[in-house]
Design an enzyme around this catalytic site. Sequence first.
Site, PDB file in Angstrom:
ATOM      1  N   ASP A  23       0.816  -1.228   0.000  1.00  0.00           N
ATOM      2  CA  ASP A  23       0.000   0.000   0.000  1.00  0.00           C
ATOM      3  C   ASP A  23       0.848   1.276   0.000  1.00  0.00           C
ATOM      4  O   ASP A  23       0.581   2.199   0.778  1.00  0.00           O
ATOM      5  CB  ASP A  23      -0.922   0.040   1.234  1.00  0.00           C
ATOM      6  CG  ASP A  23      -1.640  -1.262   1.516  1.00  0.00           C
ATOM      7  OD1 ASP A  23      -1.916  -2.008   0.561  1.00  0.00           O
ATOM      8  OD2 ASP A  23      -1.932  -1.527   2.703  1.00  0.00           O
ATOM      9  N   GLU A  29     -10.868  -0.621  -3.352  1.00  0.00           N
ATOM     10  CA  GLU A  29     -10.162   0.113  -2.286  1.00  0.00           C
ATOM     11  C   GLU A  29      -9.012   0.894  -2.923  1.00  0.00           C
ATOM     12  O   GLU A  29      -8.883   0.960  -4.139  1.00  0.00           O
ATOM     13  CB  GLU A  29      -9.630  -0.876  -1.239  1.00  0.00           C
ATOM     14  CG  GLU A  29      -8.665  -1.910  -1.816  1.00  0.00           C
ATOM     15  CD  GLU A  29      -8.426  -3.109  -0.912  1.00  0.00           C
ATOM     16  OE1 GLU A  29      -9.217  -3.309   0.014  1.00  0.00           O
ATOM     17  OE2 GLU A  29      -7.456  -3.843  -1.160  1.00  0.00           O
TER      18      GLU A  29
END
Length: 305
Positions: free
Chosen positions: A18, A188
């Site tokens: 991420d 997401e």
Amino acid sequence: MNKTLTSGNPVFTGWYADPEARIFEGQYWIYPTYSAKYEEQLFFDAFYSDDLVNWTKAERILDSKDFEWAHKAVWAPSPIEINGKYYIYFSANDIQSNEEFGGIGVGVSDRPEGPFRDAIGRPLIDQFHFGAQPIDPHVYQDEDGQVYLYYGGWGHCNVVRLGEDMISLLPFEDGSIYREITPKGYVEGPCMIKRNGQYVFMWAEGGWGGPDYRVAYALADSPIGPFERIDTILQQDPEVATGAGHHGYLQIPGTDEYYIVYHRRPLSETAANHRVVCIDSLEFNEDNTIRPVKISFEGVRARTL
């Protein structure tokens, strides 16, 4: 010191995911999630470089012990520098309902390497709005100075406006605080670029633990959309790696030169948390559409600022 001409991929060792990427104080910075069991995700490291090739770790720039409400699943840091202060937005606790405590927090520091302290003593966003799990924040400042925070899991994406203090939410013109902007396919990991007057909105699709994790994008004339999905731009390559997704980017100031910073899973790995951070070129067409990213082992050439 790495004497090679390219960064190589991954760009640094360790299981991380991420990544958000920034340029702070004349250096490149990458802020990733520490990729481990949720109960072990209690801190963030960051990495900085002068040339995209040689990276140095800044350890524990944020630690959950400084955020009394955060006790697991500390994910997806997104920092920004405003008026000489550094603010970092992140999610914690992986809450599954409004009855659980957690969500998106904000830390503040005088330096890009922290230490980041709790700016408000509680989550900034701690409820589900429009079905969006409060995770995966991405902070973006528009050319007019307004700062937006994009976020959301469970297939829903919201955007809020941050107040000038960076720790409060500013209503939209219609009085609403939360605006749902979910494009088709969104899961997401939102990310925003503005290029040639258009907003290039990107997000992750698929399951983060599997091989089909990927990134798609849309174009719009407003930072709040509407965003119509155009195409996939980042995905697995059976010759290189699987699970390529959830990214940030770097733009060389004053140029049209972009890099995508993302995580992927080595071909030798199947464990969900065995993810590494990589960099490859991000190339646009004249009409702001994005050319599919070729993921590589070589990475990118040395590039000083």
